[in-house]
Scaffold this motif. Sequence first.
Motif, mmCIF file in Angstrom:
data_model
loop_
_atom_site.group_PDB
_atom_site.id
_atom_site.type_symbol
_atom_site.label_atom_id
_atom_site.label_comp_id
_atom_site.label_asym_id
_atom_site.label_seq_id
_atom_site.Cartn_x
_atom_site.Cartn_y
_atom_site.Cartn_z
ATOM 1 N N ASP A 228 0.646 -1.019 0.268
ATOM 2 C CA ASP A 228 -0.400 0.164 0.510
ATOM 3 C C ASP A 228 0.818 1.041 0.155
ATOM 4 O O ASP A 228 1.070 2.216 -0.584
ATOM 5 C CB ASP A 228 -1.238 0.178 1.139
ATOM 6 N N THR A 229 1.907 0.712 0.859
ATOM 7 C CA THR A 229 2.482 2.703 1.086
ATOM 8 C C THR A 229 4.109 2.228 1.125
ATOM 9 O O THR A 229 4.151 1.618 1.782
ATOM 10 C CB THR A 229 2.389 2.952 1.304
ATOM 11 N N GLY A 230 4.776 3.088 1.232
ATOM 12 C CA GLY A 230 6.332 2.760 2.066
ATOM 13 C C GLY A 230 7.074 4.091 1.207
ATOM 14 O O GLY A 230 6.985 4.422 -0.452
ATOM 15 N N ASP A 231 8.084 3.979 0.991
ATOM 16 C CA ASP A 231 9.051 5.296 0.862
ATOM 17 C C ASP A 231 11.123 4.309 0.707
ATOM 18 O O ASP A 231 10.999 4.794 1.929
ATOM 19 C CB ASP A 231 9.014 6.414 1.295
ATOM 20 N N TYR A 232 11.381 3.921 0.229
ATOM 21 C CA TYR A 232 12.712 2.978 0.582
ATOM 22 C C TYR A 232 14.155 4.030 0.436
ATOM 23 O O TYR A 232 14.772 3.599 0.673
ATOM 24 C CB TYR A 232 12.619 1.782 -0.534
ATOM 25 N N ASN A 233 13.580 4.837 -0.666
ATOM 26 C CA ASN A 233 14.530 5.986 -0.483
ATOM 27 C C ASN A 233 14.682 6.981 0.457
ATOM 28 O O ASN A 233 15.831 7.198 0.828
ATOM 29 C CB ASN A 233 14.583 6.870 -1.918
ATOM 30 N N ALA A 234 13.532 7.073 1.030
ATOM 31 C CA ALA A 234 13.675 7.649 2.224
ATOM 32 C C ALA A 234 14.459 7.044 3.923
ATOM 33 O O ALA A 234 14.848 7.767 4.239
ATOM 34 C CB ALA A 234 11.300 8.341 2.955
ATOM 35 N N THR A 235 14.382 6.556 3.860
ATOM 36 C CA THR A 235 14.273 5.249 4.909
ATOM 37 C C THR A 235 16.083 4.931 4.464
ATOM 38 O O THR A 235 16.972 4.617 5.843
ATOM 39 C CB THR A 235 14.320 3.447 5.175
ATOM 40 N N MET A 236 16.654 4.618 3.588
ATOM 41 C CA MET A 236 17.576 4.764 3.266
ATOM 42 C C MET A 236 18.349 5.449 3.485
ATOM 43 O O MET A 236 19.719 5.864 3.697
ATOM 44 C CB MET A 236 17.823 4.313 1.211
ATOM 45 N N ASP A 237 17.592 7.156 1.988
ATOM 46 C CA ASP A 237 18.724 8.393 3.236
ATOM 47 C C ASP A 237 19.301 8.319 4.465
ATOM 48 O O ASP A 237 19.748 8.971 5.293
ATOM 49 C CB ASP A 237 17.662 9.077 2.587
ATOM 50 N N LYS A 238 17.245 8.308 5.289
ATOM 51 C CA LYS A 238 17.835 7.869 6.945
ATOM 52 C C LYS A 238 18.950 7.257 7.553
ATOM 53 O O LYS A 238 19.958 7.470 8.384
ATOM 54 C CB LYS A 238 15.966 7.736 7.622
ATOM 55 N N LEU A 239 18.912 6.269 6.763
ATOM 56 C CA LEU A 239 19.313 4.705 7.468
ATOM 57 C C LEU A 239 21.952 6.163 6.850
ATOM 58 O O LEU A 239 22.139 5.683 7.177
ATOM 59 C CB LEU A 239 19.688 3.976 6.790
ATOM 60 N N SER A 240 21.730 6.062 5.949
ATOM 61 C CA SER A 240 23.005 6.930 5.665
ATOM 62 C C SER A 240 23.438 8.298 6.895
ATOM 63 O O SER A 240 24.534 7.859 7.103
ATOM 64 C CB SER A 240 23.182 7.459 3.986
ATOM 65 N N GLU A 241 23.030 8.545 7.311
ATOM 66 C CA GLU A 241 22.278 9.607 8.024
ATOM 67 C C GLU A 241 22.835 8.751 9.616
ATOM 68 O O GLU A 241 23.959 9.235 10.450
ATOM 69 C CB GLU A 241 21.238 10.404 8.376
ATOM 70 N N ILE A 242 21.904 8.101 10.440
ATOM 71 C CA ILE A 242 22.158 8.096 11.848
ATOM 72 C C ILE A 242 23.058 6.875 11.524
ATOM 73 O O ILE A 242 24.503 6.659 12.517
ATOM 74 C CB ILE A 242 20.760 7.528 11.888
ATOM 75 N N SER B 29 9.357 -1.474 5.923
ATOM 76 C CA SER B 29 10.046 -1.939 5.660
ATOM 77 C C SER B 29 11.017 -1.085 5.954
ATOM 78 O O SER B 29 10.412 -0.631 6.942
ATOM 79 C CB SER B 29 10.344 -1.110 4.140
ATOM 80 N N GLY B 30 12.406 -0.829 5.768
ATOM 81 C CA GLY B 30 13.700 -0.065 6.116
ATOM 82 C C GLY B 30 14.939 -0.754 5.705
ATOM 83 O O GLY B 30 14.580 -1.309 4.639
ATOM 84 N N ALA B 31 15.662 0.142 6.133
ATOM 85 C CA ALA B 31 17.660 -0.461 5.745
ATOM 86 C C ALA B 31 17.694 -0.077 6.854
ATOM 87 O O ALA B 31 17.824 0.269 7.928
ATOM 88 C CB ALA B 31 17.552 0.930 4.234
ATOM 89 N N TYR B 32 18.668 -1.202 7.169
ATOM 90 C CA TYR B 32 19.547 -1.908 7.802
ATOM 91 C C TYR B 32 21.376 -1.508 7.841
ATOM 92 O O TYR B 32 21.444 -1.822 6.596
ATOM 93 C CB TYR B 32 19.237 -2.939 8.874
ATOM 94 N N CYS B 33 22.565 -0.986 8.585
ATOM 95 C CA CYS B 33 23.691 -1.349 8.702
ATOM 96 C C CYS B 33 24.130 -1.605 9.264
ATOM 97 O O CYS B 33 24.112 -1.627 10.710
ATOM 98 C CB CYS B 33 23.742 0.501 8.220
ATOM 99 N N CYS B 34 24.837 -2.580 9.511
ATOM 100 C CA CYS B 34 25.460 -3.462 10.325
ATOM 101 C C CYS B 34 27.587 -2.617 10.311
ATOM 102 O O CYS B 34 27.948 -2.859 8.581
ATOM 103 C CB CYS B 34 25.606 -4.758 10.664
ATOM 104 N N GLU B 35 27.968 -2.446 11.245
ATOM 105 C CA GLU B 35 29.924 -2.038 10.574
ATOM 106 C C GLU B 35 30.089 -3.481 11.795
ATOM 107 O O GLU B 35 29.780 -3.491 12.394
ATOM 108 C CB GLU B 35 29.672 -1.271 10.991
ATOM 109 N N VAL B 36 31.149 -4.503 11.336
ATOM 110 C CA VAL B 36 31.611 -5.106 11.744
ATOM 111 C C VAL B 36 33.345 -4.750 11.913
ATOM 112 O O VAL B 36 33.854 -4.374 11.057
ATOM 113 C CB VAL B 36 31.699 -6.606 11.549
#
Lengths: 161, 787
Positions: free
Chosen positions: B421-435, B639-646
């Motif tokens: 129905d809805t989503g904004d995958y670029n928005a969560t990716m942008d937010k992920l880049s920031e946080i 939906s969302g975008a996740y990031c891990c650093e190891v």
Amino acid sequence: MTQVSMTVNGQAASGDVEGRTLLSTFLREHLGLTGTHVGCDTSQCGACVVHVDGNAVKSCTILAAEADGADVATIESQAAADGTLNAVQQAFQDHHGLQCGFCTPGMVMSAVALLKDNPSPSEAEIRAYLEGNICRCTGYHNIVKAIMAASGQDVSAIAAE
Amino acid sequence: MPKDHGIGASPKRREDVRFLTGVGNYTDDINLNGQAYVHFLRSDVAHGKINGIDSTAAAAMPGVVRIFTGADFEGVGSIPCGWQVTDKHGQPMQEPAHPVLAQGKVRHVGDPIAAVVANTPEQARDAAEAIEVDMEELPAVIDMKAAVQEGATKVHDDLTSNLCYDWGFVEENKGAVDEAFSNAAHVTTLELVNNRLVANPMEPRVAVGDYARHNGESTLYTTSQNPHVIRLLMGAFVLGIPEHKLRVVAPDVGGGFGTKIFHYAEEAFCTFAAKAINRPVKWTSSRSEAFISDAHGRDHVTKIELALDADNNFTALRTETYANMGAYLSTFAPSVPTWLHGTLMAGNYKTPLIYVNVKAVFTNTVPVDAYRGAGRPEATYQLERVVDKAARELGVDPIALRRQNFITEFPYATPVAVEYDTGDYNATMDKLSEIADLSGFAARRAESEKNGKLRGLGVNCYIEACGIAPSNLVGQLGARAGLYESATVRVNATGGLVVMTGSHSHGQGHETSFPQVIAEMIGIDESMVEIVHGDTANTPMGMGTYGSRSLAVGGSAMVRATEKIINKARKIAAHLMEASEADIELKDGAFSVAGTDKSVAWGDVCLAAYVPHNYPLEDIEPGLEETAFYDPANFTYPSGAYCCEVEVDPDTGKVTIESFAAADDFGNIVNPMIVSGQVHGGIAQGIGQALLEGAVYDENGQLLSASYMDYAMPRADDVPFYSVDHSCVTPCTHNPLGVKGCGEAGAIGSPPAVVNAVVDALQSAGKDVTHIDMPLSPSRVWAAMNG
Ligand code: FES
Ligand code: FES
């Protein structure tokens, strides 16, 4: 059957137990103190932590008979008589350090013991100390944060909530 | 300024006080007068024929009340399966019987053979050891691919093979998908294992059965996420007890994560035995028993292929999965690798052609069913791993490749039968880049390298489908249940409310968040609202809590019931103020007449409903209580975008998680504190799957990781502080709260991020490593680096 007597949460407690009866069983089944939880049978999870003579002990790893004559404190003793939570309990609530609550009694009892020995532990010291306490719900984030807060450290820089 | 109450606020959880002071009421805290205890004698072989059971000596031991075997359960129903999958030829799946106690054969280590009921737990255990079982051991079927070979030993003699079903989705698309692969400019292929896990809620399962001779009612206290479902399955299919003679209570429950959804043999046993011996019967699982009797999760072996055109657009996706069912079909097992997995294979991408094949296989292992995420983590893991691998093969930035293929227009109908129905995958990716401070990664990598460590960055996206619905659709897909939720809202005469919900809280904090919704709707204080759940005797028939459905489905039912309450209260207020109903406004807990200073308080309206002296009795009934059943129009799609650093230690292969960031879109948020906590817990479970956890069987069917000594649960020093954000909001369009669900996201989104990061770290050191199967233990990572 052996007769054991101890002080539990400031009151005299005694009972007849089998030699194999664990302290956790004595507390839960004989005294009805069901705040102490049992989450494993290999002394790994820490849900059962109580204080015996002031030290944090996994109550599933000692026999009730071994605690004969000891001074035992359980989670039920941690809030004041009027219900006021102690600093660790309050910090757990303030920082959402619990979800299902099953690991919580052991976590609180461990944290209280840690802060007694180390009043201002670092994040790494807290994480290392909690090696023996498993929580499946919280991912530990808010537990570590709550313990830091309970020790008076400023946790506002740690990611929100 | 954050809100201090209502929707969007983070009040402290009211349930915490009882848990923090040791007065929670978990099932094992319940002790009934005169109760006896059961100990199950469980099979220690994976596959065997029972030639005889001699319990004479055991029966004579102190305290033994009665010993039950399979013979006592002849004529009793089989533990039912709640979902029938139809295979690619249109045939129903193979569905074996699942007896309460073994009937002639055992099929996994842990299968219950006999049950000793005694006066104390110790007596029951001692006597169980004295039972003699004449067992003829049979070859064990453990490896899934071997299990479906011609001539393989059968787990169930009465089935044609060990294949439960061979499912193709969407079967009609298969030809077009194959053709797209033959026309592709590039194909990336990945074979991987989604490791078998044990859910391990910290509270082991417990069941207490009780029977009241005076009215013929049975009661079961049990550690369940859905007491009504247990009542229906056990009453109607196993024991033949009508619902009005059966009450199921799930009090405080110490975590579930899926494994407490299912109806288990021990529940039926305690209910049955309590009547048979006319005493309450209690079973408390030990952790060792939990490892061999709780349904496990995951256990997929998959080959996935991604086709791309010359411009790196995804053109087709093809996957083949072997999914382990274990020895019997647990309650929702068949739905997990199919409808909860295949329908998610589009992920966040506009891949036009997708074909999913799943072979579900019986083996001599513990049944496998839903574990946090259930099917969706398996879909996300393979998709996000293959996309990452494709980016590395093509030498393009993995984030850019994802963005290029993102779905950007909604609603979006995928080729795998669902409509986002809805989503904004670029928005969560942008937010992920920031946080996650992605731009600072190079500097952090340089710093790690100075310390002799390899640093890797892994990013991925996820989509999940929550609030499985609508009922008529899932019925067509094979669900043998409706998937609505219910709520009764009872307003008391002095204005307080009680909400009786079919949802169940076992850590999610419903007692705090549900009142926030009602407080917002009526404009009263949250303390005036009480939540009742977990007891079939005082809640309407509801489906319970799993699949991140409580607020989206259960909360919606509560909203609908509250709307009915408000509508009726508005009529009463209009009468009291002698105004037209159309002019009545509700705000801050008072009804007023628009454009006048006339108003009447919420409490006065409620009192009028129960003391109807001045009341429109000719138009409406007295009282203020409403029930709603809410059946959603669609799934919700968080939906969302996740990031891990190891960091990887090149000398030992040990991986440490240096940071983890999650940017989620859960739609509207009722309680941000609780939502963050849900994500934290999910991430830790995902990190556990990626680095630590694995339920491992040897070739004889012995579970090698059967205690916390061998099954590595994530501990506090295995994980960092997480950075989580849910400020990207595209509200769900088809439920009244606009919420999407947040319970499983962390566990779905995190494993690929970890594995992507480790592969990145190794490749940064020039290692030719494209994949390592989970868990990424030091030995596996070291072997991959030095292989
Ligand atoms: S119950 Fe004592 S450590 Fe698990
Ligand atoms: S709060 Fe559930 S196990 Fe820690």
